[in-house]
Design a protein around this motif. Structure first.
Motif, PDB file in Angstrom:
ATOM      1  N   UNK A 181    -201.991  34.773  36.931  1.00 54.85           N
ATOM      2  CA  UNK A 181    -202.315  33.893  35.530  1.00 54.85           C
ATOM      3  C   UNK A 181    -201.621  34.746  34.287  1.00 54.85           C
ATOM      4  N   UNK A 182    -201.202  35.877  34.491  1.00 53.61           N
ATOM      5  CA  UNK A 182    -200.569  36.884  33.137  1.00 53.61           C
ATOM      6  C   UNK A 182    -199.024  36.197  33.380  1.00 53.61           C
ATOM      7  N   UNK A 183    -198.431  36.086  34.654  1.00 55.51           N
ATOM      8  CA  UNK A 183    -196.955  35.643  34.795  1.00 55.51           C
ATOM      9  C   UNK A 183    -196.873  34.490  34.227  1.00 55.51           C
ATOM     10  N   UNK A 184    -197.912  33.292  34.590  1.00 58.99           N
ATOM     11  CA  UNK A 184    -197.768  32.048  33.826  1.00 58.99           C
ATOM     12  C   UNK A 184    -197.765  32.117  32.363  1.00 58.99           C
ATOM     13  N   UNK A 185    -198.636  32.717  31.843  1.00 59.08           N
ATOM     14  CA  UNK A 185    -198.826  32.463  30.510  1.00 59.08           C
ATOM     15  C   UNK A 185    -197.899  33.533  29.454  1.00 59.08           C
ATOM     16  N   UNK A 186    -197.209  34.449  30.245  1.00 60.87           N
ATOM     17  CA  UNK A 186    -196.001  35.151  29.663  1.00 60.87           C
ATOM     18  C   UNK A 186    -195.048  34.123  29.502  1.00 60.87           C
ATOM     19  N   UNK A 187    -194.929  33.177  30.482  1.00 56.72           N
ATOM     20  CA  UNK A 187    -193.618  32.281  30.498  1.00 56.72           C
ATOM     21  C   UNK A 187    -193.841  31.211  29.606  1.00 56.72           C
ATOM     22  N   UNK A 188    -195.023  31.086  28.583  1.00 59.96           N
ATOM     23  CA  UNK A 188    -195.263  30.392  27.813  1.00 59.96           C
ATOM     24  C   UNK A 188    -194.584  30.739  26.349  1.00 59.96           C
ATOM     25  N   UNK A 189    -194.482  32.112  26.218  1.00 59.84           N
ATOM     26  CA  UNK A 189    -193.994  32.606  24.956  1.00 59.84           C
ATOM     27  C   UNK A 189    -192.735  33.631  25.325  1.00 59.84           C
ATOM     28  N   UNK A 190    -192.318  34.052  26.325  1.00 58.87           N
ATOM     29  CA  UNK A 190    -191.164  34.833  26.903  1.00 58.87           C
ATOM     30  C   UNK A 190    -189.951  34.291  26.301  1.00 58.87           C
ATOM     31  N   UNK A 191    -189.618  33.055  26.450  1.00 57.30           N
ATOM     32  CA  UNK A 191    -188.281  32.479  25.944  1.00 57.30           C
ATOM     33  C   UNK A 191    -188.067  32.349  24.457  1.00 57.30           C
ATOM     34  N   UNK A 203    -208.584  39.317  30.421  1.00 61.26           N
ATOM     35  CA  UNK A 203    -207.594  40.124  29.822  1.00 61.26           C
ATOM     36  C   UNK A 203    -206.195  39.501  30.359  1.00 61.26           C
ATOM     37  N   UNK A 204    -206.058  38.364  31.334  1.00 59.54           N
ATOM     38  CA  UNK A 204    -204.788  37.965  31.626  1.00 59.54           C
ATOM     39  C   UNK A 204    -204.434  36.910  30.630  1.00 59.54           C
ATOM     40  N   UNK A 205    -205.514  36.128  30.031  1.00 59.52           N
ATOM     41  CA  UNK A 205    -205.334  34.920  29.220  1.00 59.52           C
ATOM     42  C   UNK A 205    -204.696  35.610  27.856  1.00 59.52           C
ATOM     43  N   UNK A 206    -205.264  36.676  27.485  1.00 59.27           N
ATOM     44  CA  UNK A 206    -205.150  37.404  26.240  1.00 59.27           C
ATOM     45  C   UNK A 206    -203.627  38.202  26.093  1.00 59.27           C
ATOM     46  N   UNK A 207    -203.314  38.806  27.240  1.00 58.31           N
ATOM     47  CA  UNK A 207    -202.084  39.665  27.408  1.00 58.31           C
ATOM     48  C   UNK A 207    -201.065  38.877  27.634  1.00 58.31           C
ATOM     49  N   UNK A 208    -201.122  37.757  28.384  1.00 63.12           N
ATOM     50  CA  UNK A 208    -199.981  36.971  28.692  1.00 63.12           C
ATOM     51  C   UNK A 208    -199.011  36.517  27.450  1.00 63.12           C
ATOM     52  N   UNK A 209    -199.570  35.716  26.693  1.00 58.68           N
ATOM     53  CA  UNK A 209    -198.932  35.105  25.443  1.00 58.68           C
ATOM     54  C   UNK A 209    -198.421  36.189  24.477  1.00 58.68           C
ATOM     55  N   UNK A 210    -199.345  37.516  24.589  1.00 61.21           N
ATOM     56  CA  UNK A 210    -199.210  38.530  23.633  1.00 61.21           C
ATOM     57  C   UNK A 210    -197.922  39.456  23.754  1.00 61.21           C
ATOM     58  N   UNK A 211    -197.722  39.785  25.208  1.00 61.98           N
ATOM     59  CA  UNK A 211    -196.599  40.655  25.497  1.00 61.98           C
ATOM     60  C   UNK A 211    -195.297  39.745  25.761  1.00 61.98           C
ATOM     61  N   UNK A 212    -195.458  38.407  25.832  1.00 61.74           N
ATOM     62  CA  UNK A 212    -194.360  37.610  26.075  1.00 61.74           C
ATOM     63  C   UNK A 212    -193.154  37.848  25.364  1.00 61.74           C
ATOM     64  N   UNK A 213    -193.257  37.698  23.888  1.00 58.55           N
ATOM     65  CA  UNK A 213    -192.106  38.086  23.097  1.00 58.55           C
ATOM     66  C   UNK A 213    -191.765  39.429  23.126  1.00 58.55           C
ATOM     67  N   UNK A 214    -192.603  40.416  23.404  1.00 54.96           N
ATOM     68  CA  UNK A 214    -192.338  41.769  23.370  1.00 54.96           C
ATOM     69  C   UNK A 214    -191.212  42.051  24.474  1.00 54.96           C
ATOM     70  N   UNK A 215    -191.758  41.414  25.895  1.00 55.85           N
ATOM     71  CA  UNK A 215    -190.896  41.588  27.065  1.00 55.85           C
ATOM     72  C   UNK A 215    -189.814  40.646  27.127  1.00 55.85           C
ATOM     73  N   UNK A 216    -189.873  39.560  26.340  1.00 59.44           N
ATOM     74  CA  UNK A 216    -188.587  38.758  26.305  1.00 59.44           C
ATOM     75  C   UNK A 216    -187.391  39.383  25.429  1.00 59.44           C
ATOM     76  N   UNK A 217    -188.032  40.024  24.257  1.00 61.37           N
ATOM     77  CA  UNK A 217    -186.943  40.733  23.485  1.00 61.37           C
ATOM     78  C   UNK A 217    -186.167  41.995  24.072  1.00 61.37           C
ATOM     79  N   UNK A 218    -187.186  42.669  24.806  1.00 59.51           N
ATOM     80  CA  UNK A 218    -186.669  44.058  25.479  1.00 59.51           C
ATOM     81  C   UNK A 218    -185.464  43.379  26.572  1.00 59.51           C
ATOM     82  N   UNK A 219    -185.976  42.298  27.360  1.00 61.67           N
ATOM     83  CA  UNK A 219    -185.056  41.685  28.185  1.00 61.67           C
ATOM     84  C   UNK A 219    -183.742  41.384  27.700  1.00 61.67           C
ATOM     85  N   UNK A 220    -183.814  40.579  26.806  1.00 62.56           N
ATOM     86  CA  UNK A 220    -182.715  39.869  26.016  1.00 62.56           C
ATOM     87  C   UNK A 220    -181.893  40.731  25.490  1.00 62.56           C
ATOM     88  N   UNK A 221    -182.316  41.739  24.752  1.00 64.07           N
ATOM     89  CA  UNK A 221    -181.612  42.631  24.046  1.00 64.07           C
ATOM     90  C   UNK A 221    -180.766  43.844  25.315  1.00 64.07           C
TER      91      UNK A 221
END
Length: 516
Positions: free
Chosen positions: A17-27, A139-157
Motif C-alpha cells: 500500500x505504501x508503494x502504491x501511495x508513494x507513486x501518487x506523488x513521487x513524480x 501508517x501506510x496511508x499517511x506515509x506514502x503520499x508524505x514521503x513521495x516528494x522527498x524520495x522523488x526529489x532525492x532520486x531525481x537530484x
C-alpha cells in the motif's frame, strides 16, 4: 496462521500500500526533468500524474468485485505483477505518450494494493482490535503520499527520473513472492455468477471523465475547452446512470447499498474532506518552498520528515485510544482542529518565513492526519457486516482519492483567480505619485547603471524586477488564501460529527455494531 506468518503478511500488504501511495506523488518533483528528457511540454508531461490518478479512482471501487470474481489471492498478486511490469516500462519509456500509457496501467495495478491490503489487515485482527488494524494500515496511508516528494526529489537530484519507477521493481517482486506463500484466499465469497458489464462500463466512463475534468480543467480553462464541457456532461449522465443501475440490480459491480450505513456515509464525507487536506497540503507546501522560498527538492522533502515521524507514533496512539474506549468522534474532532490550526498558521506566512516555522506547522498537519486516519477508517467499517467490509473500505478509499483530485483542482482554479486579483491590487500601488515606488525604481535603476547599463536599459530592467516582485507576492498571497479556504472547509465539516456522536457514545470499548 501462526503469529510470525501473520505479522509478515501484515507487513507485506502495508508495504504494498505504501508503494502504491508513494507513486501518487513521487513524480511531482520530476516533471521538469521528464519534460526535458522526453522533449515534451510541461502540460503534456502532467498527464503522467493525471493518467495514474484516473486509473486509480476507476479501479478502487471495483476491487471487491474483482477479488470475488478472480479470487482475491490471484487478483492481488496479478495486480502486483502488473504494477511492477508497468513500473519497469515507465522507466524505459522513450516518449511522453508511451510513459502516460504505461503509467495508466500502473495505476490499474496499484488500485488493488490499497483496498485489498486494507481488507487483509482488518481480517488479521478480532473486532475488539479494529482500532489497532486501522492504525497499522493508517501508517501506510499517511506515509506514502508524505514521503513521495522527498524520495522523488532525492532520486531525481542524485540519479535520474527513471529510477523513481525502477525502485518499485525489487520491492514489488518481494511483495509478490511473500503474498504467494502467505496470502490466504478471501474467507467470504460473493455471488459471482453474473457480471455487471453495464455497471463496469458506466463506472469506467463516468469516473474517467470526471477525473480528467478535475485534473485538466484549470490547465485548459475549464468550459472554454470543448472537450472539458463534453466530458463534464458525460460524467454527470454516466455517473447518475451508474448509481441508478447499481441500486436496482441484484449483483452490482459496486454495492452502493452499504452506504445506507450512517457511520459509513458520514465517514466517507469526512474522508473526502480529509483527502482534500492531505493532497492539497502536499501540493501547496512544496510549491511555496521551491518556487517562492528557494528551497531545493531535497530541502523541501526534509520539511515533511519530522511531522511524518511523529505521525507514526500518533497513529499508534490513536488506535490505542480507540481500544481503551475513547470516542472516535472526539479523536476526529481533535484531528480536524489540528488541521484547521495548520492551515490558519500557513495563511500567515511571508516570503521571509523560515524553514523552521514551516516544519513546526507541518507537524500539526501530520498529527491532524494521523488522528483522522485511524478513527475515520474504523468508523467507516464499524457498522458493516464482514462480507460488506471490503466494499465499504474500497468506497472509503475512493472518497479519499477523489477528495485529493477535487481539492487540487479547486485550489489550482482558486489560486489562479486570486493571483490575478492580487496582482491588480498590487499594481494599483505602483504609481508615479507613490514615493516608496519612486525610490525603489530609482534604487534598482542606479544598481543596474553601476553594472554598466545605460539609463533607459537600467530603468527597463528595474521595472522588470518590480514586476517579478509583484508576481511573486501575488502568488504567495493566492496560496495564503488557499490555505485559509481549506481550513474553512475543515471547520464547516465539523458539524457532521453530530450525526454519529450519539452512536459513538453508545459504543463500549472495542465493540463493533451493525446497522443491518
Amino acid at each position: 496462521m501462526n503469529p510470525l506468518k501473520r505479522q509478515l503478511l501484515i507487513f507485506t500488504v502495508i508495504l504494498a500500500a505504501i508503494m502504491e501511495l508513494i507513486d501518487t506523488s513521487i513524480v511531482n518533483v520530476a516533471l521538469n526533468y521528464m519534460s526535458g528528457n522526453l522533449g515534451s511540454t510541461l502540460e503534456d508531461t502532467s498527464w503522467v500524474i493525471t493518467s495514474y490518478a484516473i486509473a486509480n479512482v476507476i479501479i478502487i471501487p471495483m476491487t471487491s468485485f474483482l477479488s470475488n470474481r478472480l479470487g482475491r489471492r490471484n487478483y492481488y498478486i496479478g495486480s502486483i505483477i502488473l504494477f511492477v511490469l508497468c513500473s519497469l516500462m515507465c522507466g524505459q519509456a522513450t516518449s511522453i505518450w508511451m510513459l502516460v500509457f504505461f503509467r495508466f496501467f500502473q495505476g490499474l495495478g496499484g488500485g488493488a494494493l490499497l483496498s485489498v491490503s486494507a481488507a487483509v489487515v482488518y481480517e488479521q485482527f478480532p473486532k475488539e482490535k479494529l482500532g489497532t488494524a486501522s492504525a497499522l494500515f493508517g501508517i501506510g496511508v499517511f506515509i506514502g503520499p508524505t514521503i513521495g516528494p522527498t524520495l522523488g526529489g532525492y532520486i531525481t537530484e542524485n540519479y535520474s527520473w527513471p529510477w523513481i519507477f525502477y525502485i518499485n521493481v525489487p520491492i514489488g517482486i518481494l511483495v509478490a513472492i511473500s503474498c504467494y506463500f502467505l496470502l490466504p484466499e478471501s474467507p467470504i465469497k460473493a455471488n459471482i455468477n453474473r457480471i455487471d458489464w453495464w455497471g463496469i462500463a458506466l463506472l469506467i466512463v463516468g469516473i474517467g471523465s470526471l477525473q480528467t475534468v478535475l485534473e485538466r480543467g484549470q490547465t485548459d480553462d475549464w468550459f472554454a475547452a470543448t472537450y472539458i464541457l463534453v466530458l463534464t456532461i458525460t460524467a454527470v449522465v454516466t455517473l447518475v446512470g451508474f448509481i441508478i443501475r447499481e441500486l436496482s440490480i441484484d449483483y452490482p459491480v459496486v454495492d452502493l447499498r452499504v452506504m445506507k450505513s450512517k457511520s459509513l456515509s458520514v465517514a466517507a464525507i469526512l474522508t473526502f474532506i480529509t483527502g482534500i487536506g492531505m493532497f492539497t497540503s502536499i501540493f501547496l507546501t512544496p510549491v511555496i518552498a521551491q518556487r517562492l522560498l528557494g528551497f531545493t527538492p531535497s530541502e523541501t522533502g526534509v520539511l515533511l520528515l519530522p511531522g511524518a515521524i511523529l505521525a507514526v507514533f500518533a497513529l499508534v496512539v490513536s488506535g490505542k485510544l480507540l481500544q481503551s474506549g475513547v470516542s472516535p468522534v472526539l479523536i476526529i474532532f481533535i484531528g480536524f482542529v489540528c488541521f484547521i490550526y495548520f492551515n490558519w498558521s500557513m495563511s500567515h506566512i511571508s516570503l521571509d518565513t523560515s524553514a523552521r516555522y514551516i516544519t513546526l506547522k507541518l507537524i500539526f498537519r501530520a498529527l491532524g492526519m494521523a488522528l483522522l486516519t485511524v478513527p475515520l477508517s474504523t468508523l467507516a467499517v464499524s457498522s458493516l457486516k464482514p462480507q460488506d467490509m471490503p466494499q465499504g473500505t474500497a468506497l472509503n478509499n475512493m472518497m479519499r482519492q477523489l477528495g485529493g483530485s477535487f481539492g487540487i483542482s479547486i485550489i489550482n482554479t482558486y489560486s489562479a483567480r486570486r493571483v490575478a486579483s492580487h496582482r491588480v491590487d498590487l499594481i494599483g500601488n505602483v504609481t508615479t505619485d507613490n514615493p516608496t515606488n519612486i525610490d525603489r525604481i530609482n534604487s534598482y535603476t542606479h544598481y543596474f547603471q553601476q553594472k554598466g547599463l545605460g539609463l533607459l536599459d537600467a530603468k527597463i530592467r528595474a521595472l522588470k524586477v518590480i514586476d517579478l516582485s509583484i508576481v511573486k507576492q501575488s502568488t504567495l498571497m493566492s496560496y495564503i488564501d488557499s490555505y485559509f479556504l481549506i481550513g474553512l472547509l475543515f471547520a464547516l465539516a465539523l458539524p457532521l460529527l453530530l450525526f454519529v456522536m450519539k452512536r459513538a457514545k453508545k459504543l463500549p470499548a472495542g465493540v463493533v455494531v451493525s446497522d443491518h
